[in-house]
Scaffold this motif. Structure first.
Motif, PDB file in Angstrom:
ATOM      1  N   GLU A   1       1.591  -0.584  -1.318  1.00 36.80           N
ATOM      2  CA  GLU A   1       2.024   0.618  -1.690  1.00 36.80           C
ATOM      3  C   GLU A   1       2.264   1.625  -0.358  1.00 36.80           C
ATOM      4  O   GLU A   1       1.297   1.796   0.363  1.00 36.80           O
ATOM      5  CB  GLU A   1       1.080   1.449  -2.460  1.00 36.80           C
TER       6      GLU A   1
ATOM      7  N   TRP B   1       3.344   5.453   0.763  1.00 39.08           N
ATOM      8  CA  TRP B   1       3.593   6.929   0.265  1.00 39.08           C
ATOM      9  C   TRP B   1       4.146   7.769   1.654  1.00 39.08           C
ATOM     10  O   TRP B   1       3.325   7.558   2.754  1.00 39.08           O
ATOM     11  CB  TRP B   1       2.660   7.481  -0.396  1.00 39.08           C
TER      12      TRP B   1
ATOM     13  N   SER C   1      -2.282  -2.052   1.821  1.00 38.84           N
ATOM     14  CA  SER C   1      -1.518  -3.470   1.728  1.00 38.84           C
ATOM     15  C   SER C   1      -2.297  -4.758   1.642  1.00 38.84           C
ATOM     16  O   SER C   1      -3.578  -4.600   2.601  1.00 38.84           O
ATOM     17  CB  SER C   1      -0.480  -3.595   2.870  1.00 38.84           C
TER      18      SER C   1
ATOM     19  N   LEU D   1      -5.237  -3.154  -5.369  1.00 37.88           N
ATOM     20  CA  LEU D   1      -4.122  -2.800  -5.629  1.00 37.88           C
ATOM     21  C   LEU D   1      -3.609  -3.609  -6.886  1.00 37.88           C
ATOM     22  O   LEU D   1      -4.216  -4.721  -7.201  1.00 37.88           O
ATOM     23  CB  LEU D   1      -2.813  -3.554  -4.715  1.00 37.88           C
TER      24      LEU D   1
ATOM     25  N   LEU E   1       2.667  -1.998 -10.922  1.00 35.62           N
ATOM     26  CA  LEU E   1       3.015  -0.823 -10.501  1.00 35.62           C
ATOM     27  C   LEU E   1       2.461   0.132 -11.773  1.00 35.62           C
ATOM     28  O   LEU E   1       2.947   0.159 -12.912  1.00 35.62           O
ATOM     29  CB  LEU E   1       4.500  -0.184 -10.293  1.00 35.62           C
TER      30      LEU E   1
ATOM     31  N   VAL F   1      -4.898   2.478  -6.659  1.00 31.58           N
ATOM     32  CA  VAL F   1      -4.596   1.839  -5.347  1.00 31.58           C
ATOM     33  C   VAL F   1      -5.856   2.562  -4.361  1.00 31.58           C
ATOM     34  O   VAL F   1      -6.025   3.633  -4.407  1.00 31.58           O
ATOM     35  CB  VAL F   1      -3.311   1.982  -5.046  1.00 31.58           C
TER      36      VAL F   1
ATOM     37  N   LEU G   1       7.889   6.642  -2.629  1.00 32.39           N
ATOM     38  CA  LEU G   1       7.157   5.651  -2.770  1.00 32.39           C
ATOM     39  C   LEU G   1       8.061   4.315  -2.342  1.00 32.39           C
ATOM     40  O   LEU G   1       9.128   4.234  -2.824  1.00 32.39           O
ATOM     41  CB  LEU G   1       6.435   5.570  -4.198  1.00 32.39           C
TER      42      LEU G   1
ATOM     43  N   HIS H   1       7.058   0.712  -3.262  1.00 35.92           N
ATOM     44  CA  HIS H   1       6.146  -0.359  -3.701  1.00 35.92           C
ATOM     45  C   HIS H   1       6.658  -1.610  -3.647  1.00 35.92           C
ATOM     46  O   HIS H   1       7.756  -1.795  -3.858  1.00 35.92           O
ATOM     47  CB  HIS H   1       6.017   0.059  -5.404  1.00 35.92           C
TER      48      HIS H   1
END
Length: 341
Positions: free
Chosen positions: A58, A60, A74, A109, A113, A118, A204, A206
């Motif tokens: 993820e 951002w 990650s 994680l 989604l 997270v 984001l 993803h």
């Protein structure tokens, strides 16, 4: 011969579908694109199939009139890579808090989604991302940086999901959710900076999938207001070439227009701060950088070289009605990445 944009034929997926079959291979019914996150990806990372090649992350990014912040959690199977990065746009100072774990234990994680929080947990940094009413809350802290931002999700807001198939064993599901209105606070060395409503945007990236070891990509994104409309840009290239899938789209006031063509990226690798151009039959964009973020990691089995420029997008993109939409003063980034992972 000059490089030309290539049209591709893609299908829109409109009902929920699992990314993988029972044996862990790519589900053919999942190949396509969506305008809401419809895919279940719990099968990535399970079982022996693809061991060592599974990638989950993820990322951002938040842009404000004064700052840019990026957060990453990650798990790339044999390591966990985390980061908090901040740019002060006024001074040009950047601060990076990075951490690499030898296993994925420092990363939490969800399989799919939105199906759980997270988290990054290391001695150096802490990241928490969770769904809240009306959006997603992003919190992070490191030695010098603290972040508490909500990426709001307006009613009817659409985002791009794409499955990229290299083979039935190697594939990627990406969700690029751009132009999420952001509010909150960023702190650098204890000094608070507002994330003002109407001028700040969250994006984001993803990812869930299994990747080839050696891969290169371009990615560009941005958000802002042009002619009274919220405009979001999402463009990519190289890593999807030849797969029949592309990750290109335009957002106007939350509505997604899919761009089904391999675009042409033109930029100078000897001068990253020179203007970039991304073009195609439906895209004519220029990107003018104001900051270069250069990152090099070489841990033998894992190596990454990133040149990510932050700047302004301008030009025009054709929407799904065939109308050209003007793009002006849209803040975002364009990057060139080479990973061996």
């Amino acid at each position: 011969m000059p490089v030309r944009p290539q049209p591709v034929s893609e299908r829109e997926i409109t009902a929920p579908v699992p990314l993988t079959s029972a044996d862990g291979r790519l589900n053919p019914d999942a190949v396509g694109w969506t305008r809401t996150p419809l895919l279940t990806t719990d099968g990535v990372g399970r079982g022996r199939l693809g061991r060592g090649r599974n990638k989950r992350w993820e990322y951002w990014a938040v842009t404000t009139p004064t700052h840019v912040v990026a957060l990453v959690t990650s798990d790339i199977d044999y390591a966990a890579v985390h980061g908090i990065w901040l740019l002060d746009r006024a001074t040009g100072e950047s601060v990076a808090h990075d951490a690499i774990g030898v296993t994925g234990r420092s990363a939490t994680l969800p399989g799919t989604l939105g199906h759980g929080p997270v988290r990054s947990r290391t001695r150096r940094l802490r990241i928490d991302v969770e769904e809240v009413e009306g959006g997603t809350r992003l919190r992070a802290s490191g030695p010098r940086v603290e972040v508490d931002v909500v990426a709001h999700r307006p009613e009817g807001h659409e985002c791009l999901g794409v499955v990229v198939p290299w083979s039935d064993r190697l594939f990627q599901y990406t969700v690029k959710d751009v132009a999420r209105p952001a509010t909150g606070t960023i702190r650098l060395d204890g000094l608070a900076a507002d994330v003002p409503a109407g001028e700040s945007w969250a994006t984001l990236d993803h990812g869930r999938g299994r990747w080839p070891y050696d891969v290169r990509w371009n990615w560009g994104a941005g958000a802002g207001r042009t002619d009274g409309h919220v405009v979001g840009i999402q463009v990519g290239g190289r890593w999807t070439d030849g797969t029949g899938s592309v990750e290109n789209s335009l957002y106007v006031d939350g509505h997604l227009s899919k761009i089904s063509e391999e675009l042409v990226w033109d930029y100078d690798r000897d001068d990253w701060m020179a203007p970039w151009r991304v073009s195609g039959a439906s895209v004519d964009l220029a990107f003018t950088p104001f900051h270069l973020r250069r990152s090099v990691t070489d841990l033998r089995v894992f190596a990454s070289r990133t040149h990510q420029c932050f700047g302004h997008w301008a030009g025009r993109v054709r929407d799904d009605s065939g109308t050209w939409v003007r793009v002006a003063d849209v803040v975002g980034w364009a990057e060139d990445v080479h990973n061996r992972w």
